[in-house]
Design a protein around this motif. Structure first.
Motif, PDB file in Angstrom:
ATOM      1  N   TYR A   1     -22.127  20.679 -81.670  1.00  0.00           N
ATOM      2  CA  TYR A   1     -20.879  21.525 -81.628  1.00  0.00           C
ATOM      3  C   TYR A   1     -21.037  22.962 -81.985  1.00  0.00           C
ATOM      4  O   TYR A   1     -21.700  23.585 -82.879  1.00  0.00           O
ATOM      5  N   ASP A   2     -20.625  23.821 -80.846  1.00  0.00           N
ATOM      6  CA  ASP A   2     -20.616  25.166 -81.016  1.00  0.00           C
ATOM      7  C   ASP A   2     -19.203  25.496 -81.696  1.00  0.00           C
ATOM      8  O   ASP A   2     -18.201  25.347 -81.429  1.00  0.00           O
ATOM      9  N   HIS A   3     -19.378  26.268 -83.008  1.00  0.00           N
ATOM     10  CA  HIS A   3     -18.404  26.830 -83.634  1.00  0.00           C
ATOM     11  C   HIS A   3     -17.920  28.111 -83.364  1.00  0.00           C
ATOM     12  O   HIS A   3     -16.951  28.487 -83.127  1.00  0.00           O
ATOM     13  N   ILE A   4     -19.067  29.041 -83.225  1.00  0.00           N
ATOM     14  CA  ILE A   4     -18.747  30.377 -82.653  1.00  0.00           C
ATOM     15  C   ILE A   4     -19.619  30.770 -81.681  1.00  0.00           C
ATOM     16  O   ILE A   4     -20.846  30.364 -81.700  1.00  0.00           O
TER      17      ILE A   4
ATOM     18  N   SER B   1     -22.220   2.833 -82.991  1.00  0.00           N
ATOM     19  CA  SER B   1     -23.503   2.155 -83.268  1.00  0.00           C
ATOM     20  C   SER B   1     -24.628   2.979 -83.684  1.00  0.00           C
ATOM     21  O   SER B   1     -24.686   4.327 -83.194  1.00  0.00           O
ATOM     22  N   LEU B   2     -25.489   2.825 -84.827  1.00  0.00           N
ATOM     23  CA  LEU B   2     -26.257   3.502 -85.264  1.00  0.00           C
ATOM     24  C   LEU B   2     -27.390   4.238 -84.177  1.00  0.00           C
ATOM     25  O   LEU B   2     -27.715   3.529 -83.290  1.00  0.00           O
ATOM     26  N   ASP B   3     -27.737   5.760 -84.406  1.00  0.00           N
ATOM     27  CA  ASP B   3     -28.505   6.422 -83.570  1.00  0.00           C
ATOM     28  C   ASP B   3     -27.876   6.748 -82.144  1.00  0.00           C
ATOM     29  O   ASP B   3     -28.599   7.203 -81.269  1.00  0.00           O
ATOM     30  N   MET B   4     -26.653   6.206 -81.868  1.00  0.00           N
ATOM     31  CA  MET B   4     -26.068   6.481 -80.665  1.00  0.00           C
ATOM     32  C   MET B   4     -25.239   7.621 -80.704  1.00  0.00           C
ATOM     33  O   MET B   4     -24.861   8.214 -81.817  1.00  0.00           O
ATOM     34  N   PRO B   5     -24.793   8.425 -79.551  1.00  0.00           N
ATOM     35  CA  PRO B   5     -24.042   9.612 -79.565  1.00  0.00           C
ATOM     36  C   PRO B   5     -22.680   9.380 -80.407  1.00  0.00           C
ATOM     37  O   PRO B   5     -22.170   8.421 -80.200  1.00  0.00           O
ATOM     38  N   ILE B   6     -22.290  10.413 -81.084  1.00  0.00           N
ATOM     39  CA  ILE B   6     -20.916  10.220 -82.243  1.00  0.00           C
ATOM     40  C   ILE B   6     -19.909  10.824 -81.345  1.00  0.00           C
ATOM     41  O   ILE B   6     -19.825  12.124 -80.823  1.00  0.00           O
ATOM     42  N   ARG B   7     -18.928   9.922 -80.960  1.00  0.00           N
ATOM     43  CA  ARG B   7     -17.769  10.529 -80.296  1.00  0.00           C
ATOM     44  C   ARG B   7     -16.545   9.860 -80.937  1.00  0.00           C
ATOM     45  O   ARG B   7     -16.090   8.671 -80.929  1.00  0.00           O
ATOM     46  N   CYS B   8     -15.878  10.417 -81.961  1.00  0.00           N
ATOM     47  CA  CYS B   8     -14.961  10.283 -82.785  1.00  0.00           C
ATOM     48  C   CYS B   8     -13.995  11.452 -83.234  1.00  0.00           C
ATOM     49  O   CYS B   8     -14.640  12.481 -83.742  1.00  0.00           O
ATOM     50  N   ASP B   9     -12.655  11.210 -82.765  1.00  0.00           N
ATOM     51  CA  ASP B   9     -11.852  12.531 -83.082  1.00  0.00           C
ATOM     52  C   ASP B   9     -11.965  12.945 -84.820  1.00  0.00           C
ATOM     53  O   ASP B   9     -12.013  13.926 -85.314  1.00  0.00           O
ATOM     54  N   LEU B  10     -11.850  11.704 -85.486  1.00  0.00           N
ATOM     55  CA  LEU B  10     -11.838  12.051 -87.045  1.00  0.00           C
ATOM     56  C   LEU B  10     -12.963  12.619 -87.481  1.00  0.00           C
ATOM     57  O   LEU B  10     -13.122  13.632 -88.351  1.00  0.00           O
TER      58      LEU B  10
ATOM     59  N   LYS C   1     -22.661  18.286 -97.099  1.00  0.00           N
ATOM     60  CA  LYS C   1     -21.153  17.987 -96.936  1.00  0.00           C
ATOM     61  C   LYS C   1     -21.173  17.248 -95.443  1.00  0.00           C
ATOM     62  O   LYS C   1     -20.464  16.456 -95.147  1.00  0.00           O
ATOM     63  N   MET C   2     -22.072  17.814 -94.182  1.00  0.00           N
ATOM     64  CA  MET C   2     -21.955  17.450 -93.054  1.00  0.00           C
ATOM     65  C   MET C   2     -22.594  15.881 -93.106  1.00  0.00           C
ATOM     66  O   MET C   2     -22.096  14.908 -92.410  1.00  0.00           O
TER      67      MET C   2
ATOM     68  N   LEU D   1     -15.398  17.478 -89.633  1.00  0.00           N
ATOM     69  CA  LEU D   1     -16.584  18.418 -89.714  1.00  0.00           C
ATOM     70  C   LEU D   1     -16.138  19.923 -89.513  1.00  0.00           C
ATOM     71  O   LEU D   1     -16.469  20.741 -90.254  1.00  0.00           O
ATOM     72  N   GLN D   2     -15.230  20.095 -88.547  1.00  0.00           N
ATOM     73  CA  GLN D   2     -14.761  21.460 -88.358  1.00  0.00           C
ATOM     74  C   GLN D   2     -14.329  21.920 -89.566  1.00  0.00           C
ATOM     75  O   GLN D   2     -14.302  23.349 -89.948  1.00  0.00           O
ATOM     76  N   GLN D   3     -13.470  21.097 -90.390  1.00  0.00           N
ATOM     77  CA  GLN D   3     -12.646  21.510 -91.588  1.00  0.00           C
ATOM     78  C   GLN D   3     -13.848  21.991 -92.683  1.00  0.00           C
ATOM     79  O   GLN D   3     -13.636  23.123 -93.258  1.00  0.00           O
ATOM     80  N   VAL D   4     -14.915  21.254 -92.598  1.00  0.00           N
ATOM     81  CA  VAL D   4     -15.808  21.616 -93.530  1.00  0.00           C
ATOM     82  C   VAL D   4     -16.826  22.731 -93.290  1.00  0.00           C
ATOM     83  O   VAL D   4     -17.007  23.599 -94.130  1.00  0.00           O
TER      84      VAL D   4
END
Length: 218
Positions: A19-22, A189-198, A173-174, A203-206
């Motif tokens: 994720y690119d934040h800035i 699935s463990l070790d697979m790419p994470i695709r979850c809106d929540l 925290k991440m 993560l962005q809030q943290v």
């Protein structure tokens, strides 16, 4: 101060989240008349400034867009025209060109994640101390990279401004966000790419909270 980007690498060295934040890559846009005052060349199928600097455009910058149309490598994203051919034709002038630092492709990010995974292991093996961790911090004038590896081998990496404080707290925290919104997701699935809106949202809030508070009250 600021958090530039975050990476999560699985225990095998595969990139499972980025994720690119800035965007810390300044861009320069200018309309040119013929002939073009810059010398351009192809590097890894990208158009790069080889000679000539002006108005924020520097040697090594990559051509990002032509007349407002973004490029994919050397080609326009809309119709696949070769940008080098467009720039070479006098009838296409005046022409608007946007330059900036090279944007990493998905494949390049995957390759870099794998390289860091290997360097982390090499650092651990080279250490004179038994059971030493691998590379935890890399710092330059422009950024610092900080890594936290969990007991299960998952690596959380933050690339931040060198003056940014509280990165160690952010890394943990991440891990909490990963545990709560990825591992507890029945569809993940463990070790697979994470695709979850929540996961993305929390993560962005943290990250934003870490930037505001700086030290540790994330």
């Amino acid at each position: 101060m600021g958090i530039f980007s975050v990476y999560i690498i699985n225990k095998a060295g595969g990139l499972i989240y980025q994720y690119d934040h800035i965007s810390q890559r300044p861009e320069a846009e200018k309309t040119f008349s013929y002939p073009l005052e810059l010398v351009l060349k192809l590097v890894d199928d990208k158009i790069v400034v080889a000679f000539g600097e002006r108005d924020g455009i520097k040697v090594g910058h990559t051509l990002l867009a032509v007349n407002g149309i973004s490029l994919e490598g050397r080609y326009l994203q809309t119709d696949g025209q070769d940008a080098m051919e467009i720039i070479a034709a006098p009838e296409n002038y005046p022409i608007n060109l946007k330059f900036g630092r090279t944007r990493l492709t998905t494949n390049e990010r995957i390759m870099l994640a794998s390289m860091f995974h290997s360097l982390f292991a090499i650092g651990s093996q080279l250490s004179p101390e038994h059971h030493s961790s691998g590379i935890e911090v890399l710092e330059t004038d422009g950024f610092k990279l900080q890594c936290y590896q969990t007991m299960t081998g998952i690596k959380f990496i933050v690339i931040a401004d060198p003056k940014q404080t509280g990165v160690e707290v952010l890394l943990r925290k991440m891990y909490e966000v990963y545990s709560d919104f990825a591992l507890k997701n029945p569809f993940y699935s463990l070790d697979m790419p994470i695709r979850c809106d929540l996961f993305d949202t929390n993560l962005q809030q943290v990250i934003e909270t870490s930037e505001r508070q700086g030290i540790g009250n994330v």
